[in-house]
Design an enzyme around this catalytic site. Structure first.
Site, PDB file in Angstrom:
ATOM      1  N   LYS A  14       0.828  -1.214   0.000  1.00 42.81           N
ATOM      2  CA  LYS A  14       0.000   0.000   0.000  1.00 42.81           C
ATOM      3  C   LYS A  14       0.861   1.262   0.000  1.00 42.81           C
ATOM      4  O   LYS A  14       0.625   2.183  -0.778  1.00 42.81           O
ATOM      5  CB  LYS A  14      -0.921   0.051   1.243  1.00 42.81           C
ATOM      6  N   ARG A  89      -8.897   1.594   9.543  1.00 41.19           N
ATOM      7  CA  ARG A  89      -8.322   0.311   9.931  1.00 41.19           C
ATOM      8  C   ARG A  89      -9.344  -0.573  10.640  1.00 41.19           C
ATOM      9  O   ARG A  89      -9.066  -1.718  10.946  1.00 41.19           O
ATOM     10  CB  ARG A  89      -7.180   0.640  10.873  1.00 41.19           C
ATOM     11  N   ARG A 128      11.599  -6.543   4.387  1.00 39.30           N
ATOM     12  CA  ARG A 128      11.610  -5.113   4.710  1.00 39.30           C
ATOM     13  C   ARG A 128      12.257  -4.880   6.077  1.00 39.30           C
ATOM     14  O   ARG A 128      13.010  -3.924   6.261  1.00 39.30           O
ATOM     15  CB  ARG A 128      10.170  -4.601   4.702  1.00 39.30           C
ATOM     16  N   ARG A 134      12.518  -1.834  10.181  1.00 40.86           N
ATOM     17  CA  ARG A 134      11.270  -1.402  10.810  1.00 40.86           C
ATOM     18  C   ARG A 134      10.995  -2.262  12.031  1.00 40.86           C
ATOM     19  O   ARG A 134      11.008  -3.492  11.957  1.00 40.86           O
ATOM     20  CB  ARG A 134      10.119  -1.536   9.799  1.00 40.86           C
ATOM     21  N   ARG A 145       0.215  -8.651  13.677  1.00 42.55           N
ATOM     22  CA  ARG A 145      -0.372  -7.649  12.762  1.00 42.55           C
ATOM     23  C   ARG A 145      -1.323  -8.310  11.765  1.00 42.55           C
ATOM     24  O   ARG A 145      -2.361  -7.747  11.424  1.00 42.55           O
ATOM     25  CB  ARG A 145       0.745  -6.895  12.028  1.00 42.55           C
TER      26      ARG A 145
HETATM   27  P1  AMP Z   1       1.238   0.746   8.977  1.00 46.01           P
HETATM   28  O1  AMP Z   1       2.480   1.456   8.578  1.00 46.01           O
HETATM   29  O2  AMP Z   1       0.005   1.300   8.300  1.00 46.01           O
HETATM   30  O3  AMP Z   1       1.335  -0.752   8.835  1.00 46.01           O
HETATM   31  O4  AMP Z   1       1.027   1.033  10.538  1.00 46.01           O
HETATM   32  C1  AMP Z   1       1.987   0.652  11.509  1.00 46.01           C
HETATM   33  C2  AMP Z   1       1.331   0.616  12.883  1.00 46.01           C
HETATM   34  O5  AMP Z   1       0.801   1.910  13.194  1.00 46.01           O
HETATM   35  C3  AMP Z   1       0.139  -0.327  12.995  1.00 46.01           C
HETATM   36  O6  AMP Z   1       0.523  -1.654  13.302  1.00 46.01           O
HETATM   37  C4  AMP Z   1      -0.643   0.315  14.137  1.00 46.01           C
HETATM   38  O7  AMP Z   1      -0.052   0.045  15.390  1.00 46.01           O
HETATM   39  C5  AMP Z   1      -0.450   1.801  13.867  1.00 46.01           C
HETATM   40  N1  AMP Z   1      -1.513   2.343  12.979  1.00 46.01           N
HETATM   41  C6  AMP Z   1      -1.352   2.849  11.730  1.00 46.01           C
HETATM   42  N2  AMP Z   1      -2.512   3.289  11.241  1.00 46.01           N
HETATM   43  C7  AMP Z   1      -3.450   3.061  12.200  1.00 46.01           C
HETATM   44  C8  AMP Z   1      -4.845   3.281  12.289  1.00 46.01           C
HETATM   45  N3  AMP Z   1      -5.543   3.834  11.283  1.00 46.01           N
HETATM   46  N4  AMP Z   1      -5.470   2.924  13.447  1.00 46.01           N
HETATM   47  C9  AMP Z   1      -4.791   2.384  14.467  1.00 46.01           C
HETATM   48  N5  AMP Z   1      -3.484   2.127  14.449  1.00 46.01           N
HETATM   49  C10 AMP Z   1      -2.803   2.466  13.321  1.00 46.01           C
END
Ligand code: AMP
Length: 188
Positions: A14, A89, A128, A134, A145
Site C-alpha cells: 500500500k 483500519r 523489509r 522497521r 499484525r
Molecule cells: P502501517 O504502517 O500502516 O502498517 O502502521 C503501523 C502501525 O501503526 C500499525 O501496526 C498500528 O499500530 C499503527 N496504525 C497505523 N494506522 C493506524 C490506524 N488507522 N489505526 C490504528 N493504528 C494504526
C-alpha cells in the site's frame, strides 16, 4: 479529483503504491503509519502514547487517530484530493470517515483492496525488516499484525462492498504491474 482509500493487509504494498500514485496525481499521500512513526521518532506526546501499541503490532486506540485524520484532511493541500493508506483500519474508523467527509463536503471516489496471499506478505515484511529495520517487521509482531488485520480491518472489505465502492487489485505481481492496474482505476 482523486480521493482514494487503499485497503489491504500489512505488507501488501500500500505504502509503495500510494507514494507512486500520489506523485503521479500530485496529491498528498496520507499514511497514518508514517505519521505515527514520525511522531514516535520525534518523541511527541502522540508518539509516546502510540509506541507500545505499534511495537506489539496492535492498533493504536481510535481516539488518537481520529483527531489526527480530521486535522490532516482539513489542511489546504488535501482539498485537491488524497490517497489514504492505513486508514481506516476498523469499522469505527470507516464510519467516522464517512461523517467527517460529509462535514468537510468531500467524498471518496475509489476504495481499492490490494490482495496478496499470506505467505507472500510474511516474506515481504521479513525482507523489509532486514532492509529498513522497521521495528514491527519481526516474525512475532508480523503474526500479530496479520491477526489484527483479519479481525479488525478485513471486515472493511464487506463494509465498502455493500456501498458498491470496492475494487480489487491483484497485489501479488511486480511493482510495475500493480502500479499499471492502479493507474487504470485512478484517473487523475
Ligand atoms: P502501517 O504502517 O500502516 O502498517 O502502521 C503501523 C502501525 O501503526 C500499525 O501496526 C498500528 O499500530 C499503527 N496504525 C497505523 N494506522 C493506524 C490506524 N488507522 N489505526 C490504528 N493504528 C494504526
Amino acid at each position: 479529483m482523486t480521493r482514494l482509500i487503499l485497503l489491504g493487509p500489512p505488507g501488501a504494498g500500500k505504502g509503495t503504491q500510494a507514494k507512486i500514485l500520489a506523485d503521479v496525481c500530485q496529491i498528498p499521500h496520507i499514511s497514518t503509519g508514517d505519521i505515527l512513526r514520525n511522531a514516535k521518532a520525534q518523541g511527541t506526546e502522540l508518539g509516546k502514547k502510540a509506541q507500545a501499541y505499534m511495537d506489539r503490532g496492535e492498533l493504536v486506540p481510535d481516539e488518537l487517530i481520529l483527531d489526527l485524520i480530521r486535522e490532516r484532511l482539513s489542511q489546504p493541500d488535501a482539498q485537491a484530493g488524497w490517497i489514504l493508506d492505513g486508514f481506516p483500519r476498523n469499522v469505527t474508523q470507516a464510519a467516522f470517515l464517512d461523517t467527517l467527509l460529509q462535514e468537510l463536503n468531500q467524498t471518496y471516489d475509489r476504495v481499492v483492496n490490494l490482495e496478496v496471499p499470506d505467505n507472500i506478505l510474511v516474506e515481504r515484511m521479513l525482507g523489509r525488516g532486514r532492509k529498513e529495520g522497521r521495528a514491527d517487521d519481526t516474525e512475532q509482531v508480523i503474526g500479530q499484525r496479520l491477526q489484527v488485520y483479519r479481525q479488525q480491518t478485513a471486515p472493511l472489505i464487506d463494509f465498502y462492498s455493500k456501498r458498491q465502492h470496492l475494487l480489487s487489485v491483484d497485489g501479488d505481481r511486480s511493482l510495475e504491474e500493480v502500479t499499471a492496474s492502479l493507474k487504470q482505476l485512478v484517473a487523475c
